[in-house]
Design a protein around this motif. Sequence first.
Motif, PDB file in Angstrom:
ATOM      1  N   ASP A 412      19.186  48.147  -5.531  1.00 63.86           N
ATOM      2  CA  ASP A 412      19.115  49.579  -5.216  1.00 63.86           C
ATOM      3  C   ASP A 412      18.625  50.234  -3.647  1.00 63.86           C
ATOM      4  O   ASP A 412      19.179  51.470  -3.165  1.00 63.86           O
ATOM      5  CB  ASP A 412      18.659  50.742  -7.008  1.00 63.86           C
ATOM      6  CG  ASP A 412      19.149  50.140  -8.071  1.00 63.86           C
ATOM      7  OD1 ASP A 412      18.268  50.606  -9.019  1.00 63.86           O
ATOM      8  OD2 ASP A 412      20.133  49.856  -8.254  1.00 63.86           O
ATOM      9  N   ARG A 413      17.761  49.369  -3.301  1.00 58.48           N
ATOM     10  CA  ARG A 413      17.485  49.720  -2.308  1.00 58.48           C
ATOM     11  C   ARG A 413      17.747  49.944  -0.879  1.00 58.48           C
ATOM     12  O   ARG A 413      18.278  50.529   0.019  1.00 58.48           O
ATOM     13  CB  ARG A 413      15.687  48.974  -1.930  1.00 58.48           C
ATOM     14  CG  ARG A 413      15.427  49.546  -1.065  1.00 58.48           C
ATOM     15  CD  ARG A 413      15.357  50.916  -0.950  1.00 58.48           C
ATOM     16  NE  ARG A 413      14.135  51.624   0.244  1.00 58.48           N
ATOM     17  CZ  ARG A 413      13.828  52.906   0.671  1.00 58.48           C
ATOM     18  NH1 ARG A 413      15.095  53.642   0.286  1.00 58.48           N
ATOM     19  NH2 ARG A 413      13.633  53.135   1.611  1.00 58.48           N
ATOM     20  N   MET A 414      18.621  48.431  -1.094  1.00 56.53           N
ATOM     21  CA  MET A 414      19.354  48.264   0.006  1.00 56.53           C
ATOM     22  C   MET A 414      20.455  49.271  -0.471  1.00 56.53           C
ATOM     23  O   MET A 414      21.249  49.517   0.711  1.00 56.53           O
ATOM     24  CB  MET A 414      20.746  46.800  -0.988  1.00 56.53           C
ATOM     25  CG  MET A 414      19.404  45.534  -0.028  1.00 56.53           C
ATOM     26  SD  MET A 414      19.989  44.028   0.213  1.00 56.53           S
ATOM     27  CE  MET A 414      20.423  43.699  -0.825  1.00 56.53           C
ATOM     28  N   MET A 415      21.291  49.639  -1.229  1.00 51.26           N
ATOM     29  CA  MET A 415      22.549  50.514  -1.816  1.00 51.26           C
ATOM     30  C   MET A 415      22.095  51.844  -0.741  1.00 51.26           C
ATOM     31  O   MET A 415      23.174  52.194  -0.390  1.00 51.26           O
ATOM     32  CB  MET A 415      22.660  50.339  -3.090  1.00 51.26           C
ATOM     33  CG  MET A 415      23.353  49.471  -3.735  1.00 51.26           C
ATOM     34  SD  MET A 415      24.378  49.590  -4.657  1.00 51.26           S
ATOM     35  CE  MET A 415      25.879  50.597  -4.481  1.00 51.26           C
ATOM     36  N   GLN A 416      20.851  51.854  -0.794  1.00 49.18           N
ATOM     37  CA  GLN A 416      20.457  53.124  -0.448  1.00 49.18           C
ATOM     38  C   GLN A 416      20.233  53.683   1.049  1.00 49.18           C
ATOM     39  O   GLN A 416      20.793  54.608   1.897  1.00 49.18           O
ATOM     40  CB  GLN A 416      19.303  53.729  -0.832  1.00 49.18           C
ATOM     41  CG  GLN A 416      19.236  54.298  -2.576  1.00 49.18           C
ATOM     42  CD  GLN A 416      17.370  54.049  -3.154  1.00 49.18           C
ATOM     43  OE1 GLN A 416      16.563  54.206  -2.547  1.00 49.18           O
ATOM     44  NE2 GLN A 416      17.471  54.252  -4.211  1.00 49.18           N
ATOM     45  N   LEU A 417      20.445  52.012   1.714  1.00 45.61           N
ATOM     46  CA  LEU A 417      20.471  52.447   3.102  1.00 45.61           C
ATOM     47  C   LEU A 417      21.425  52.332   3.690  1.00 45.61           C
ATOM     48  O   LEU A 417      21.350  51.992   4.897  1.00 45.61           O
ATOM     49  CB  LEU A 417      19.211  50.547   3.647  1.00 45.61           C
ATOM     50  CG  LEU A 417      17.769  51.180   3.117  1.00 45.61           C
ATOM     51  CD1 LEU A 417      17.551  49.889   3.337  1.00 45.61           C
ATOM     52  CD2 LEU A 417      16.991  51.744   3.355  1.00 45.61           C
ATOM     53  N   ARG A 418      22.346  52.032   2.652  1.00 49.19           N
ATOM     54  CA  ARG A 418      24.128  51.707   2.906  1.00 49.19           C
ATOM     55  C   ARG A 418      24.178  52.497   4.329  1.00 49.19           C
ATOM     56  O   ARG A 418      24.002  54.005   3.543  1.00 49.19           O
ATOM     57  CB  ARG A 418      24.907  51.146   2.816  1.00 49.19           C
ATOM     58  CG  ARG A 418      24.498  50.500   1.677  1.00 49.19           C
ATOM     59  CD  ARG A 418      26.116  50.608   0.388  1.00 49.19           C
ATOM     60  NE  ARG A 418      25.734  51.172  -0.486  1.00 49.19           N
ATOM     61  CZ  ARG A 418      26.559  52.095  -1.046  1.00 49.19           C
ATOM     62  NH1 ARG A 418      27.925  50.840  -0.880  1.00 49.19           N
ATOM     63  NH2 ARG A 418      26.518  52.892  -2.195  1.00 49.19           N
ATOM     64  N   PRO A 419      24.834  52.538   5.473  1.00 49.97           N
ATOM     65  CA  PRO A 419      25.093  53.883   5.784  1.00 49.97           C
ATOM     66  C   PRO A 419      26.293  55.112   5.372  1.00 49.97           C
ATOM     67  O   PRO A 419      26.862  55.033   4.498  1.00 49.97           O
ATOM     68  CB  PRO A 419      26.088  53.452   7.092  1.00 49.97           C
ATOM     69  CG  PRO A 419      26.773  52.791   6.971  1.00 49.97           C
ATOM     70  CD  PRO A 419      25.670  51.856   5.668  1.00 49.97           C
ATOM     71  N   ALA A 420      26.345  56.664   5.343  1.00 55.57           N
ATOM     72  CA  ALA A 420      27.320  56.906   4.289  1.00 55.57           C
ATOM     73  C   ALA A 420      28.582  56.927   5.410  1.00 55.57           C
ATOM     74  O   ALA A 420      29.488  56.965   6.332  1.00 55.57           O
ATOM     75  CB  ALA A 420      27.523  58.664   5.076  1.00 55.57           C
ATOM     76  N   GLU A 421      29.398  56.854   3.541  1.00 53.29           N
ATOM     77  CA  GLU A 421      30.807  56.529   3.899  1.00 53.29           C
ATOM     78  C   GLU A 421      32.170  57.747   4.335  1.00 53.29           C
ATOM     79  O   GLU A 421      31.880  59.347   3.766  1.00 53.29           O
ATOM     80  CB  GLU A 421      31.546  56.452   2.880  1.00 53.29           C
ATOM     81  CG  GLU A 421      31.042  54.640   2.542  1.00 53.29           C
ATOM     82  CD  GLU A 421      31.780  53.914   0.986  1.00 53.29           C
ATOM     83  OE1 GLU A 421      31.071  54.172   0.441  1.00 53.29           O
ATOM     84  OE2 GLU A 421      32.638  53.277   1.372  1.00 53.29           O
ATOM     85  N   SER A 422      32.579  58.228   4.694  1.00 52.74           N
ATOM     86  CA  SER A 422      33.570  59.249   4.484  1.00 52.74           C
ATOM     87  C   SER A 422      34.158  59.764   3.544  1.00 52.74           C
ATOM     88  O   SER A 422      33.900  59.732   2.499  1.00 52.74           O
ATOM     89  CB  SER A 422      34.977  58.714   5.081  1.00 52.74           C
ATOM     90  OG  SER A 422      35.857  57.810   4.394  1.00 52.74           O
ATOM     91  N   VAL A 423      33.928  60.963   3.482  1.00 46.65           N
ATOM     92  CA  VAL A 423      34.838  61.739   2.068  1.00 46.65           C
ATOM     93  C   VAL A 423      36.259  61.363   1.316  1.00 46.65           C
ATOM     94  O   VAL A 423      36.921  61.094   2.332  1.00 46.65           O
ATOM     95  CB  VAL A 423      35.310  63.814   2.205  1.00 46.65           C
ATOM     96  CG1 VAL A 423      35.127  64.463   0.497  1.00 46.65           C
ATOM     97  CG2 VAL A 423      33.561  64.294   2.540  1.00 46.65           C
TER      98      VAL A 423
END
Length: 779
Positions: A412-423
């Motif tokens: 969960d923590r690593m998924m929160q740290l991912r860069p934002a993806e495009s819409v």
Amino acid sequence: MAVLVVLKFTEGSWEQGFPVVLQIAAEGATVTTEVLGKLPSNPALVLLYQQWQRAYQSLVSSPRLSAPVVQVTQIPSPIACQQLAQQLQAAFQAWLRAESFRVIRETWLEKLVADQAIRVVLQTADVVIQGLPWHLWDVLARYRQAEIALGRPSFDRIPSIVKTSDKVRILVIIGHSQGIDTATDLDLLRQLPRVELLVLQEPSRSQLSDALWEQAWDILFFAGHSSSHSDRTTGSLAINGQDHLSFSELKYALERSCQSGLELAIFNSCDGLGLAQELAALKIPELIVMRELVPDQVAQKFLQYFLVSFSGGESLYLAVRQARERLQALEVTFPCATWLPVLFQNPAQIPPTWQSLTVGPLTPSPEPAPIKLPRRFPPMIRALGLGFLAGCLMVALRSLGLLQEIELQTLDRMMQLRPAESVDNRILLVTIDETDIKEQPDRGQGSLSDTALSQLLKKLQPYQPKAIGLDLYRDFSIDSKQKQLQQQLQQTTHLIAVCKSSEAELNQVGIAPPAAVELDRVGFSDFISDSDGVLRRQLMFMNPDPNSSCLAPYGFGTRLAIEYLFAQGYEPSFSPEGWLQFGSVKFPSLRRPMGGYQSIDDRGGQILLNYRSGKRPFHQVSLMQVLRGQVAPDLVKNRVILIGTTATSASDYWMTPLGRSAKTQIEGVVVQAHMTSQLISHVLDRRPLLTSWPQVVDMGWIIGWSMLTALLLTCVRQRWVKYPGLTQMAIVLLLGGGLSVSGYALLLRGRWVPVVPTLTALGLTTIMVSPQKFARHES
């Protein structure tokens, strides 16, 4: 140890009920448990079975049948056949839950362990009981190592024969095969290891009799046309274009063959229960037949799967079960394919294995040479051994599920740290909040009134969306004044509605879909949360409970993705492994153990949910914006539209890897959008799914890092640096940092690796290796 379970129907009838004896014994031992129960009278079940049988027979094309199929006035559709099958299954399960049968059910569950190898024999002379889908009994489904076979009420043990050949000897009879492909069957048999075949192509009676009399056979195989008589106590084989042969005409030849060691007969042909009855009377130990008419493709696939498993070392029972279950991938085209194969067995005989059918050359094992060990292992070897030990310990702890919770939290923590993806521009959310509920016209039941829904569909249709998903329960009737809405729900073919499956274990009833929407345009809304309440998995499809008011086989998000991808030229199908597939793109179903998951319910088609990162993953407009014409047509055209509530009063909020607090929880309709987006994006953009390595690779990863740590720490302490203690600390920190960065980088590419167990193994290795005093010139 393998267990033999016998369910014996000694007498009785459908009008009076059936006394049933349950016997349990270890394989080859005497009975240790015996109880008596009763199944009540149930003539209605016989009628329902006969209705399903007629519906099924009318659907089968290119069967391996020698008798004409009974004509029916109307030919049911595959859906109608499946519905009858579901009704039959539900009635059958209800019959087996009768109070008078409860003692057998409870004794079974008390005495048998779920992971035991269990051979179940159903002894009965009643042809309807033999034809029922016993493999779907909910008790039997809990035991993955069990398979059920049919047997005669009376039997004798057959003396065993000492094998003298190092090959499996198979007599292959290719009978009359007009309209079917028996060449494939023959090719499959020729590919078997250590096999000797004699092939009789449309033989005469005398040729067949001579082959049985003059040579000893391990397996008898028949492919071609066959049938059972109406009472299913006898049958016949079309051995050539003119002769239909009953087994009574080969009685002495078959008895001779049994005395010479015949152990298994396989009839890859239609309607084999009558054949099995006759052959069992002739004391052939093991039989594999098809209960009903069998389509040619189903017969070939079953034979392929069975031969691979059986010759590969699986037991006869498990090989039949695995081959039968793999037929589920064909049931979209051939309904009830998994109902067809069945074993017919003598309970007194222990089933053969592929190895037991041969005799290999035996050579005595040489005496092991004495091993001379050095007084002490070299330092490097000792360190690597400690690293290996630490890694194995972490692998063991992980396999017991002791690290599952912390691994999931780390994910969960690593998924929160991912860069934002495009819409995701393929999806538009039409949300209904508290203001929309108050301002919508003709406020009625639920979050969306009939009038508002009708106007919403009328507004969206001209903009040509690819699919419209209604993520709102509407199991109530439509207002009689809203005839237009009734027509819209019926005629909008790309509208997908939602329902909720029932859960018998939790005493939860399902929620039905809108009555005006056909079943093939409905998806279930069920989510699967982990034990901590976090939603990390997507349930793409499942087998619904036949008693549920929600019979949709696909999840709501999956059904929307199917609708969108079908318009793009990607037709859904199932791979031979039972995975959902679009074109060449497959979605492998999650099976435990997988990644950090060691003990979960992995039923149905599940995948990890790779949430789209970023604060704004999808375009979103409100209900009133659409009704007031304030939405640009480009936001709707060629998109998937999801309609759902975000009102706090709806309480439809979910904890996800992206957040657990009340402020960061995600609305149900947004979760459905993530699920739809994941499937579409993987097919069209190759956006990665979240997967893990096979368990053996995970084990190698953990043990490899642990041994590398031990090796570097030992090298430092031996000779390479002035301050080994500080250097060792720096190495451990660098390795831990490198491991964490590697795990994060791989996650960005869709690979979930065991970060926590490896870090723990690294720390344990440091504790075990650092105190060791490794001298520079130790011998």
